[in-house]
Design an enzyme around this catalytic site. Structure first.
Site, mmCIF file in Angstrom:
data_model
loop_
_atom_site.group_PDB
_atom_site.id
_atom_site.type_symbol
_atom_site.label_atom_id
_atom_site.label_comp_id
_atom_site.label_asym_id
_atom_site.label_seq_id
_atom_site.Cartn_x
_atom_site.Cartn_y
_atom_site.Cartn_z
ATOM 1 N N GLN A 178 0.964 -1.074 -0.578
ATOM 2 C CA GLN A 178 0.230 0.053 -0.200
ATOM 3 C C GLN A 178 0.651 0.918 -0.152
ATOM 4 O O GLN A 178 0.295 2.368 -0.507
ATOM 5 C CB GLN A 178 -0.842 0.287 1.102
ATOM 6 C CG GLN A 178 -1.790 -1.183 1.055
ATOM 7 C CD GLN A 178 -3.101 -0.552 0.227
ATOM 8 O OE1 GLN A 178 -3.554 0.292 -0.121
ATOM 9 N NE2 GLN A 178 -3.949 -1.663 -0.451
ATOM 10 N N HIS A 200 -1.109 -2.895 -8.883
ATOM 11 C CA HIS A 200 -2.861 -2.883 -8.781
ATOM 12 C C HIS A 200 -3.472 -1.949 -7.827
ATOM 13 O O HIS A 200 -3.835 -1.462 -7.525
ATOM 14 C CB HIS A 200 -3.440 -4.353 -9.504
ATOM 15 C CG HIS A 200 -3.990 -4.654 -8.226
ATOM 16 N ND1 HIS A 200 -5.354 -4.865 -7.558
ATOM 17 C CD2 HIS A 200 -3.115 -5.816 -7.546
ATOM 18 C CE1 HIS A 200 -4.610 -5.783 -6.144
ATOM 19 N NE2 HIS A 200 -4.197 -6.082 -5.851
ATOM 20 N N CYS A 324 -17.279 -10.817 5.802
ATOM 21 C CA CYS A 324 -18.335 -12.183 5.945
ATOM 22 C C CYS A 324 -17.772 -13.595 6.687
ATOM 23 O O CYS A 324 -16.962 -14.400 5.211
ATOM 24 C CB CYS A 324 -19.208 -11.971 5.128
ATOM 25 S SG CYS A 324 -20.959 -12.620 5.352
#
Ligand SMILES: Cc1ncc(COP(=O)(O)O)c(C=O)c1O
Length: 382
Positions: A178, A200, A324
């Site tokens: 990052q 990316h 999740c």
């Protein structure tokens, strides 16, 4: 209108990158390992990209090992190189807020008998350098630290940690996925042995990145096959993707100061607007030691997932650190490590800015947020 505020998840290709990749796909049919003209042309393109990566981060081009992204780079280091180097088991120092592509290989090493010290962070998300120092043992084979946190953008004191590791003669790895392309990452100035990065995250293509390994350490490849990448990673190179990574690095090198200034201005505009218009908000993580493009906000008492979905319906893409698992929403372990409660963590969203964002888009998001937050709060109360 669509407003994409999720550049830490992935970022759009710059036109220059897409055009260079198209040219590579069309005009470079050769295999870089072949010795004929077509092969040599493909090899030259890969070598040029290697130079561009090396120039951006201040290393020698032979230090750059191309991979299919940062996940592979982290796995190559932790599972491939570490085993080869130590020839047995040892000790590692890392943080409690690493990306899963570091955390999961570390867990595999632990199952094989390695010991891992995971250092906690403070409420701002920062590591304490003195704790890093205290955690180093004679058996420590590596210190591995996430340079810029993907969820909060918090920047660890890499200069100090690297100096400390160097003083003790311990190799250091930075997952800089990052950080590269968003802030200066110059290994000419900071003595870091290993760095992972991914195209990316800074307007290059998905599925390509590299492990930077300085000083030609011994490798146990995790992908065995041909002699590519000097025997460190088998498999025909993804030439077009590597070319795209190279161009993304060249653009980052030329445009970094402008990018940092513009993104910080938009990030600050967003935060100031949120603070002014919405009660009960809190910024997660240090406001000073943070990526210029990242803002993580807790909306007290709101259901973050509902807010995320409501924003999406209105055309705004953001992200939450929640995951999740089997139907229930697990709060971000990064925010939990910073001392936030599960409820507070579930009410937090990450906004990450980048190429294509402007003030009008930020203002559009600000015009919608107060109402949507109110509804997401009512949903929790209901
Ligand atoms: C800090 C960090 N490390 C590693 C990765 C994995 O990168 P890649 O998608 O290239 O495998 C990511 C991507 O989300 C990341 O944010």
């Amino acid at each position: 209108m669509r407003v994409y505020l999720d550049h830490n998840a992935t970022s759009p290709l710059r036109d220059e990158v897409a055009e260079a990749m198209l040219r590579a796909l069309r005009d470079l049919p050769g295999n870089p390992s072949s010795i004929h003209e077509e092969g040599r042309a493909a090899r030259a393109a890969v070598d040029r990209a290697r130079e561009s990566v090396a120039a951006l981060i201040g290393v020698q081009s032979q230090d750059v090992l191309f991979t299919a992204g940062a996940t592979e780079a982290n796995n190559t280091l932790l599972l491939g190189l570490l085993g080869a180097r130590s020839g047995g088991v040892g000790h590692l120092v890392t943080s409690a807020v690493e990306h899963p592509s570091v955390e999961a290989p570390l867990e595999a090493l632990e199952r094989a008998g390695w010991r891992v010290t995971r250092l906690g962070v403070d409420s701002e998300g920062m590591l304490d350098v003195a704790q890093v120092e205290a955690a180093i043992e004679p058996e420590t084979a590596l210190v591995s630290i996430l340079w810029a946190n993907n969820e909060t953008g918090v920047l660890q004191p890499m200069e100090q940690i690297a100096a400390l590791a160097r003083e003790r003669g311990i190799p250091i790895h930075a997952d800089a996925t990052q950080a590269v392309g968003k802030i200066p990452v110059n290994l000419g100035e900071i003595p870091i042995d290993f760095v992972s990065l991914s195209a990316h995250k800074f307007n290059g293509p998905k599925g390509v990145g590299c492990l930077v390994a300085r000083g030609d350490p011994a490798f146990e490849p995790i992908l065995r096959g041909g002699p590519q990448e000097r025997g460190r990673r088998g498999g025909t190179e993804n030439v077009a993707a590597i070319v795209g990574l190279g161009v993304a690095c060249e653009l980052a090198q030329r445009k970094l100061p402008d990018r940092m200034r513009d993104r910080a201005a938009l990030r600050d505009r967003l935060w100031e607007g949120i603070e002014a218009k919405i009660p009960g908000v809190r910024r997660n993580g240090s406001a000073d030691r943070v990526l210029p493009n990242t803002l993580n906000v807790e909306f007290d008492g709101a259901a973050g997932e509902l807010l995320l979905q409501a924003l999406d319906v209105e055309g705004i893409a953001v992200s939450s650190g929640a995951a999740c698992h089997s139907g229930s929403i697990e709060p971000s372990r990064v925010l939990i490590a910073m001392g936030r409660s599960p409820e507070a963590a579930r009410g937090s969203l990450r906004f990450s800015l980048g190429h294509g964002n402007d003030a009008a888009q930020v203002d559009y998001a600000l015009s919608l947020l107060p109402d949507l937050v109110e509804r997401a709060r009512q949903a929790v109360g209901a």
